[in-house]
Design an enzyme around this catalytic site. Sequence first.
Site, mmCIF file in Angstrom:
data_model
loop_
_atom_site.group_PDB
_atom_site.id
_atom_site.type_symbol
_atom_site.label_atom_id
_atom_site.label_comp_id
_atom_site.label_asym_id
_atom_site.label_seq_id
_atom_site.Cartn_x
_atom_site.Cartn_y
_atom_site.Cartn_z
ATOM 1 N N GLY A 47 0.739 -0.990 0.060
ATOM 2 C CA GLY A 47 -0.124 0.057 0.055
ATOM 3 C C GLY A 47 0.880 1.375 -0.006
ATOM 4 N N HIS A 48 0.152 2.242 -0.159
ATOM 5 C CA HIS A 48 0.941 3.699 -0.305
ATOM 6 C C HIS A 48 1.676 4.014 0.864
ATOM 7 C CE1 HIS A 48 -3.274 6.155 0.444
ATOM 8 N NE2 HIS A 48 -2.816 5.241 1.476
ATOM 9 N N ASN A 49 2.857 4.612 0.667
ATOM 10 C CA ASN A 49 3.688 4.952 1.749
ATOM 11 C C ASN A 49 4.222 3.880 2.700
ATOM 12 O OD1 ASN A 49 1.319 7.411 1.547
ATOM 13 N ND2 ASN A 49 3.246 8.196 1.669
#
Lengths: 348, 348, 348
Positions: free
Chosen positions: C237-239
Amino acid sequence: MTITLGELAVRFGCELRGDPAAVVDSVASLSQAGDRAVTFLANPKYVAQLKDSRAGAVITDARSAASSPVPVLIAANPHATFARVAGLLYPEPPLNPGAHPTAIVASDAHIHPSAEIGAYAVVGAGARIGARCLIGPHSVVQRDVSCGEDTRLVARVFVGHGVTIGSRCIIQPGAVLGGDGFGFANEKGTWVKVPQVGSVTVGDDVEIGANTTIDRGAIEDTVIEEGVKLDNLIMIGHNCRIGAHSALAGSVGIAGSTTLGKRCIIGGQVGITGHVTLCDDVAVLGTSFISHSISKPGVYSSALPAEEAGTWRRIVARIKRIDGTVRRLRAVEKHVGFSAQDQDSSED
Amino acid sequence: MTITLGELAVRFGCELRGDPAAVVDSVASLSQAGDRAVTFLANPKYVAQLKDSRAGAVITDARSAASSPVPVLIAANPHATFARVAGLLYPEPPLNPGAHPTAIVASDAHIHPSAEIGAYAVVGAGARIGARCLIGPHSVVQRDVSCGEDTRLVARVFVGHGVTIGSRCIIQPGAVLGGDGFGFANEKGTWVKVPQVGSVTVGDDVEIGANTTIDRGAIEDTVIEEGVKLDNLIMIGHNCRIGAHSALAGSVGIAGSTTLGKRCIIGGQVGITGHVTLCDDVAVLGTSFISHSISKPGVYSSALPAEEAGTWRRIVARIKRIDGTVRRLRAVEKHVGFSAQDQDSSED
Amino acid sequence: MTITLGELAVRFGCELRGDPAAVVDSVASLSQAGDRAVTFLANPKYVAQLKDSRAGAVITDARSAASSPVPVLIAANPHATFARVAGLLYPEPPLNPGAHPTAIVASDAHIHPSAEIGAYAVVGAGARIGARCLIGPHSVVQRDVSCGEDTRLVARVFVGHGVTIGSRCIIQPGAVLGGDGFGFANEKGTWVKVPQVGSVTVGDDVEIGANTTIDRGAIEDTVIEEGVKLDNLIMIGHNCRIGAHSALAGSVGIAGSTTLGKRCIIGGQVGITGHVTLCDDVAVLGTSFISHSISKPGVYSSALPAEEAGTWRRIVARIKRIDGTVRRLRAVEKHVGFSAQDQDSSED
């Protein structure tokens, strides 16, 4: 691009506390934002972090605004307003209307002149691609597909024959819409393929994540209603219906013929069995398994948080013997001539 | 296309109760079928739904046939017969034999003249593509790949060098056959790649779902035996062998060097650890985890159905303390001088 | 290719026991290796299998070497040395430097003359592709992507705008780097997209499996540190930040903003929730769920091994009533006037 705080306040209906002529050009996190960046604070729990901010502006609510040492844009829903500000500051690249010389577009496909068909895209007979759509590079759009307006297939998307996609959808790379559903009849231990003659219908404002797959229906369509957001690597089986504005996190798997209500929120890796119905407003925590229909809105879970492995091994051994343990308890109850009038007692 | 009930009866060996001249042209679900549609009833449990049918014909067994108000095609296996009828009514689009002008086919690849190589497909040196195969648009078929006859790579399939695929297979978009297996040697905390010099062998009549990945073997081949059906987003690790006629539902993951017997049925999201062997005729319920070899046919499960989240949280807290709970029970048993001669007692 | 044992010994610093002029040309498993094949034995537990070997040479450690009836290459780390020997015997096909005539490369992209841009690859404006890189067929590399040296995108890889990839990386077919993160603000039951303005940064020596997806950051970058190995169908997922030299098996899912330390080993299908941090040297057994941060190196698990389904159903029923069971135990303890001074007692 750059914009003044005053323009942002007017455009998004915020109260501005600060210099309307100050200019911003980017977004950043609360801790990293410099004096040209907009950031936001949505959760009052983190208001203490605000006092060190050096941001060009913070979008927050009226209550938190007082704690800000920097300009504030006051919004009822700071996160949503931040999303819109970011959309303004980071616009999508403009389309190049028309078909790339390498795109292969069937002669009877209907492509709106404002749409872009990217490099090496293949668009089949009878397809209808609406205004300002992007059929990104390497996408394969089979015959009789229909796309509304402003829908973007980012790149390398597969859309099978007859699939209908609404307007303002975003489909990330690698997604497969309208592969065959998993339908086979068993005949003396071998499998006979059941042709999947349904299709897929996707409503407006749907986002579909990278490498997610949505199978075509066996007979009727698989349906993704408007406003649904699907993360990456999700599997939607044939004949499912995902209710409007539901959001499904990554790696969720939903077996065939299951219906989700509106505004459901499904955590990552959740599995949902086939032929069940979840009512509106069901939330399921990540990694849980839904084996039955749910008729009451609420939060559901069967997630098991990890322990140190040795401890967990002991727990599993106990779980595996739990039937014997309860029988021992029952025997002790009988021996001492006492049993709590517990709901369980009658069941042993 | 259209066909008479009489022709269907003859072609598929059914007893027809109804007008042999009546014409049908489609399939539909039992509740939706109109008078030109064929439907089926396989499960006698739903026989009550038959009485309202307006279908052109219902394929069902002799017992249920009596309840039908509309024409009936009596079949020993109604679902399999329905599958074949649907296949007849909804034929695959005919192939366009030869290579699309944009296909890139190595000069020494052997492509049967009846095969179709689609737009932008790339076929490598030494590949052998049999009669009536479809190498769909945007597929990448590397050097020395072999495909039998009547095999269809729908679109955007990747087949790595040296992979062998049987006849009558269907490979859905986005599948990757013969990516490298996940093999690394650890050396002082970093990883050294172990070249994956095996390949993948796929038998006849195999279907592989969208975005499913089958890794090439580390040394010998990963093997998918004949008649296997793999749903979407499945991960098959290197050196696995999936036994003939097994069916695996979506998002299953199988770690390396595991062998499944014949006719196994694996539910969605099941995980199977590496280096284990399942015998023939094992069924595993969705979301379960197989950590050991299984030598006895049967149904296996570790699926945990979800509860309302607050209830579940309390259950998890109890589970985490189950070791202490059993110790308390043991102490009470000792205190009252009584212990059921339970199999568990000796273990505490 | 062929090589003598003497050359292998010199090149990889092994002690050779056997004829230095003997020639080998392949690798094989211990049981299958013939007299031209190199094999290895890393685990002394299997030393008994050595006595039947007919291999051209066995790479093993000093202790096991004595049991070998065939030539031995003695290595401190037999598996790592085997990996290197296999790499020598099975070299990657040489690159064809330059762009394939069908590749579409932006005029201002910087492509090192020794790099290969494959058939139908698309490389965007401002991209920088280093020496000896392979941008495999059908890959889409968007604007401003940067690749180090010797990095290989095998085929059909998507790399979104602005993504940075290090040197010596291998990216398997179907992987998606830099699709949009799953970020939406909820506004009165509908979702407003939060533009994902971060990117993805991938360090040196990273391998990314087939159809794995790594989302771009919401604001800052998603980071895969050097030496990380990701198997197939993984969702990052992002980040997220994945620490150096960590290895993640197939179908792992990691929600947004989670950080893994260095040298973590994550089993297949593990789910890790968002916004947590795992310290260095954490191992998680396959199918487990991590819901909290982990600050102590070690092995963690919540995997539930399957049972025969009837037995498991009974266990689940007991688990669902465990709260009542513990209350019954408490009641018996009170009744008999005895309670073990267990840590649990005070909590009921």
